[in-house]
Structures are given as C-alpha cells and as structure tokens.
Enzyme design. Structure first.
Site, PDB file in Angstrom:
ATOM      1  N   GLU A   1     -47.950  -8.037 -28.164  1.00  0.00           N
ATOM      2  CA  GLU A   1     -48.413  -8.852 -27.239  1.00  0.00           C
ATOM      3  C   GLU A   1     -49.851  -9.132 -27.371  1.00  0.00           C
ATOM      4  O   GLU A   1     -50.587 -10.057 -27.218  1.00  0.00           O
ATOM      5  CB  GLU A   1     -48.329  -8.225 -25.703  1.00  0.00           C
ATOM      6  CG  GLU A   1     -46.492  -8.800 -25.373  1.00  0.00           C
ATOM      7  CD  GLU A   1     -46.029  -7.601 -24.190  1.00  0.00           C
ATOM      8  OE1 GLU A   1     -45.917  -6.437 -24.617  1.00  0.00           O
ATOM      9  OE2 GLU A   1     -45.750  -8.027 -23.267  1.00  0.00           O
TER      10      GLU A   1
ATOM     11  N   HIS B   1     -42.916 -11.118 -19.431  1.00  0.00           N
ATOM     12  CA  HIS B   1     -42.889 -10.772 -20.570  1.00  0.00           C
ATOM     13  C   HIS B   1     -43.013 -11.863 -21.469  1.00  0.00           C
ATOM     14  O   HIS B   1     -42.596 -12.157 -22.618  1.00  0.00           O
ATOM     15  CB  HIS B   1     -41.523 -10.136 -21.056  1.00  0.00           C
ATOM     16  CG  HIS B   1     -41.549  -8.812 -20.532  1.00  0.00           C
ATOM     17  ND1 HIS B   1     -40.194  -8.288 -20.167  1.00  0.00           N
ATOM     18  CD2 HIS B   1     -42.335  -7.721 -20.391  1.00  0.00           C
ATOM     19  CE1 HIS B   1     -40.265  -7.048 -19.426  1.00  0.00           C
ATOM     20  NE2 HIS B   1     -41.652  -6.687 -19.830  1.00  0.00           N
TER      21      HIS B   1
ATOM     22  N   ASN C   1     -55.726  -5.439 -20.913  1.00  0.00           N
ATOM     23  CA  ASN C   1     -54.675  -5.415 -19.961  1.00  0.00           C
ATOM     24  C   ASN C   1     -54.924  -4.507 -18.966  1.00  0.00           C
ATOM     25  O   ASN C   1     -54.882  -3.097 -19.139  1.00  0.00           O
ATOM     26  CB  ASN C   1     -53.400  -4.961 -21.019  1.00  0.00           C
ATOM     27  CG  ASN C   1     -52.069  -4.915 -20.085  1.00  0.00           C
ATOM     28  OD1 ASN C   1     -52.176  -5.344 -18.964  1.00  0.00           O
ATOM     29  ND2 ASN C   1     -50.942  -4.772 -20.937  1.00  0.00           N
TER      30      ASN C   1
ATOM     31  N   ARG D   1     -36.144   0.159 -12.406  1.00  0.00           N
ATOM     32  CA  ARG D   1     -35.943  -1.196 -11.507  1.00  0.00           C
ATOM     33  C   ARG D   1     -34.258  -1.495 -11.440  1.00  0.00           C
ATOM     34  O   ARG D   1     -33.645  -1.364 -12.406  1.00  0.00           O
ATOM     35  CB  ARG D   1     -36.595  -2.230 -11.871  1.00  0.00           C
ATOM     36  CG  ARG D   1     -38.249  -2.116 -11.811  1.00  0.00           C
ATOM     37  CD  ARG D   1     -38.989  -3.315 -12.446  1.00  0.00           C
ATOM     38  NE  ARG D   1     -40.014  -2.902 -13.265  1.00  0.00           N
ATOM     39  CZ  ARG D   1     -40.432  -3.550 -14.511  1.00  0.00           C
ATOM     40  NH1 ARG D   1     -40.429  -4.689 -14.368  1.00  0.00           N
ATOM     41  NH2 ARG D   1     -41.562  -2.871 -15.270  1.00  0.00           N
TER      42      ARG D   1
ATOM     43  N   ARG E   1     -54.485 -10.135 -20.164  1.00  0.00           N
ATOM     44  CA  ARG E   1     -53.351 -10.287 -19.800  1.00  0.00           C
ATOM     45  C   ARG E   1     -53.006 -10.416 -18.114  1.00  0.00           C
ATOM     46  O   ARG E   1     -53.621  -9.604 -17.363  1.00  0.00           O
ATOM     47  CB  ARG E   1     -52.411  -9.187 -20.253  1.00  0.00           C
ATOM     48  CG  ARG E   1     -51.038  -9.264 -19.950  1.00  0.00           C
ATOM     49  CD  ARG E   1     -50.269  -8.155 -20.316  1.00  0.00           C
ATOM     50  NE  ARG E   1     -48.815  -8.319 -19.956  1.00  0.00           N
ATOM     51  CZ  ARG E   1     -48.009  -7.489 -20.329  1.00  0.00           C
ATOM     52  NH1 ARG E   1     -47.954  -6.183 -20.785  1.00  0.00           N
ATOM     53  NH2 ARG E   1     -46.641  -7.804 -19.942  1.00  0.00           N
TER      54      ARG E   1
END
Ligand code: ADP
Length: 398
Positions: free
Chosen positions: A385, A181, A8, A242, A92
């Site tokens: 993940e 996601h 990742n 965010r 990823r």
C-alpha cells in the site's frame, strides 16, 4: 531522485516510509506508537543504518512528526541531510464517502471534505487529519496528497452499493456501501495483470485482502464492481476481531440483552467478535492454527467460519461478474497462510478452481499457486500500500 514520504496516521500511532520513487527503494521506515499517552516510542530504521529507538513524551502528532523528521535527517541514523529533500508527502486517508473517486492534492477544501466524513470514519479520519496538519505545520511548502481507502471502490454500480433501506437513508444520510482497502485491491489487481502480461481490461478477478481486517473485491476490467466492506470496515467476511456481515436485527436485540449503549455495541462488534470472539482464544491466525492442531474445537470452528465466508464471496463475485479468470490472495493471512488459502478454495473445483498443493506451500512471494490445468489462475501477490500511495502521490506532484 524523487523522495516521497508516506504517512499512515492512526489515533495514537503514525507509520511512515520514505520512498525513492525512481527506483522504488524504501530509504527508511518507522513507527511511532503511544502518541498522546504515556510511553511514546519511535522506532526508525534507515536503509543500511542501525535501528534507532526514541522514547520521549510525544503529546500529539505534530511532536511525533518532529521526531520522525529528526530521525530522517539524523547524521548517524538518517537517510537525508535536510527535509527539503522530501519532494512530496502521501497520506493514507480512510473515508472520503462520495467526495473523491481518486487521490487529490491536499488543500483546504480537501481537509474540509475529510472532516465532513468523520461521521463515517470516527476513529480514523480525525487521526488522518492530525497527520496532515502535523506535516503541514512542519513542511508548509511541501505538496501533499490524500490517498483514500474508499476511492478505488467508487466505480461500483448503484445496484452493488445500495442497501435495502429506504432510499432516503442513501439520499439524505449517505448510507451505502463504500468499501475499504481500495489502495491494496487496486495495487494487487494491477500488479497481477502486469505479472501475467495481460491487459487488465480482459480480466475478471477476485482479490482477497485477508489480514487483521479482511475484504473481498470483484475487479472486472480493472475496475471495482463490488466489494465486501460497507459503510464502514465492519462489514463483509468475519475478521480478526470484527463480526463482518450479521442480521441487522441482532444489533438492537443484543443491545437490550447485554445492556449496551450504541458506542459499547460498536466496540463489541469491532473488538470482541470475529475469530477472536468465536474461538475465545486469539485474533491471530497463527495462534488459531496452533490451538486447532492441539484439538481446540472452537479455534478450528473459527477458522472454518472464516474460510467458508471467503469462499461464499468468491462464488458470489464470480456470479456478479459472469465469470472468473483469477483469484489473488494478499495481506498477512492471504500471503502467508497456505492452509487458509486451501480451505477458502475447497469445493470451488466446479468453477475451474484448482490449487497446486505444492506451490501453495510458499509464503509471502509473488507467484502462481494454481495447477497448470486450472481454468482459474490463482495467485499470491503481496500487497504494498505504501508503494501504491507513493506512486499516486508522484503522479499528482511530479
Ligand atoms: P493489517 O490488517 O493490520 O495490515 P496484516 O495484513 O498485517 O494486518 O495481517 C495480520 C494478520 O496476518 C495477523 O493477525 C495474522 O493473523 C496473519 N498472519 C501473519 N503472518 C501469518 C502466518 N505466517 N501464518 C498465518 N497467519 C499469519
């Protein structure tokens, strides 16, 4: 034994795990930080081995990958004797727009497509590509797979992904809801079905991935029918830093008032808003809970805004699917914060949502947290993940 290295890559970081897919053992995991800037550092931990920390200049991802492979094969700290023992690498990747609906084996056409999507993922896609290139140059004969954050959401119907802009914004410029996601929503929704022993085709599920970035997903019959993030991961519920969904007219208005150019406005909405911006304290929910407990009103308000937003999405998705069988919480906040979970569900009793306050005290475990008489099953399912990426990589490379 079948070993998969999961990568990742961020702009200045690189996270990795080496997984034996046959028993899902994590043989080693680590993190390189500050790539390309002063103070590069690799932290590595092999199963049953001591922790290794390497502090050496790493000017790019290729150099960082070189150190990762040294760590993995090191006689004292490593877990394999040679990098040829790595059967495949799973990467990823943030954004694939409409180019990929599932994971793919990486070739030149795939890297070109990822490059094409830099326009929508300007921070992540270039870093993801650097991770691929670094691995390709060091392990040229090892098959590699791209696993996209957007792929799971490609099943959304057009009515869910189209914005109310002129149609050419979509047809000419590709502006639509993509969602992110996806690897996590896919993993926890499939895992939930397995845990309760039901066919995923029979389940209407809302998955709540609540972490630094948060997103909601309506999963009907095992496929995504709607999700809260949009063209980019800025949309949806209020997040750590965010802003989530806002009136689009705010953007030009604040740019004029605060004298910000487009890049500065983007940085503002990505880094200075969310619960950090509302509270003025922190993006971390543990800090907010502590401050709220001591009477800080804005910290309490930030938590309230967050939970209210999540609740509205659950209601909206129950309506979108015409029913609701289960709600699954995952990621840092979803797995650990029992107060937030309870507040997200408060007032949803009319939908048949009934939390067991005792069971809800648990943290970070796969378990049901709804009361026995709740019509809607409520679960906590820790996301994984890396394992999902490893599984998808294996499926394509075995
Ligand atoms: P990322 O999106 O970076 O993967 P995570 O899923 O790891 O983020 O979530 C990180 C967030 O989870 C932290 O910022 C924090 O707000 C929250 N968190 C982690 N542990 C706890 C906890 N025990 N209680 C409340 N919140 C927590």
């Amino acid at each position: 034994m079948y070993y998969i290295l999961v990568i990742n890559a961020g702009s200045s970081s690189l996270k990795y795990q080496l997984i034996n897919i046959e028993n899902t053992d994590v043989l080693a995991k680590g993190l390189v930080e500050r790539i390309g800037i002063e103070g590069s550092i690799l932290t590595h931990k092999g199963q049953g081995k001591e922790k290794l920390v390497i502090e050496e200049p790493m000017s790019d991802h290729k150099q960082a990958m070189g150190h990762v492979l040294h760590a993995l094969t090191d006689p004292k700290f490593g877990v394999i004797s040679d990098m040829s023992q790595i059967n495949a690498v799973g990467h990823r990747i943030l954004h694939a727009a409409e180019k990929f609906t599932q994971s793919v084996i990486i070739n030149d056409a795939v890297t070109d497509a990822i490059r094409d999507c830099i326009k929508f993922g300007p921070l992540h896609n270039p870093a993801n590509l650097m991770g691929i290139e670094a691995c390709q140059s060091i392990m040229p004969n090892t098959p590699m797979v791209a696993v996209f954050d957007t792929a799971f959401h490609q099943t959304m119907p057009k009515k869910a992904y189209l914005y109310g802009l002129s149609y050419d914004a979509y047809s000419e410029y590709g502006i639509r809801r993509y969602g992110f996601h996806g690897t996590s929503h896919k993993y926890v929704s499939a895992r939930y079905a397995k845990l309760v022993g039901k066919d995923k085709k029979d389940i209407k599920l809302v998955t709540c991935h609540l972490g630094n970035g948060s997103s909601m997903c309506a999963v009907d019959g095992g496929i995504c029918v709607d999700t809260s993030m949009g063209l980019t991961p800025l949309a949806g519920v209020v997040m750590g830093t965010r802003c989530g969904d806002i009136d689009p007219a705010i953007v030009p208005y604040l740019m004029k008032e605060m004298k910000l150019d487009p890049d500065q406005m983007s940085t503002y909405m990505n880094k200075k808003c969310g619960v950090l911006g509302i509270s003025g304290i922190s993006s971390d929910f543990r800090d907010l809970a502590a401050a709220a407990k001591e009477g800080n009103e804005r910290a309490a308000l930030a938590l309230e805004v967050f939970c209210y937003g999540v609740k509205k999405y659950i209601g909206a998705y129950a309506a979108a699917m015409g029913g609701l069988d289960a709600i699954v919480f995952t990621a840092g906040i979803g797995e650990n914060d029992s107060a937030v979970r309870a507040n997200c569900l408060k007032g949803l009793e009319f939908l048949g949502v009934k939390l067991d306050t005792q069971l809800n005290q648990m943290r970070g475990k796969e378990m049901r947290i709804s009361s026995a008489d709740s019509k809607v099953d409520i679960w906590c399912v820790p996301t994984n993940e890396e394992l999902e990426i490893a599984n998808q990589t294996y499926e394509l490379c075995k």
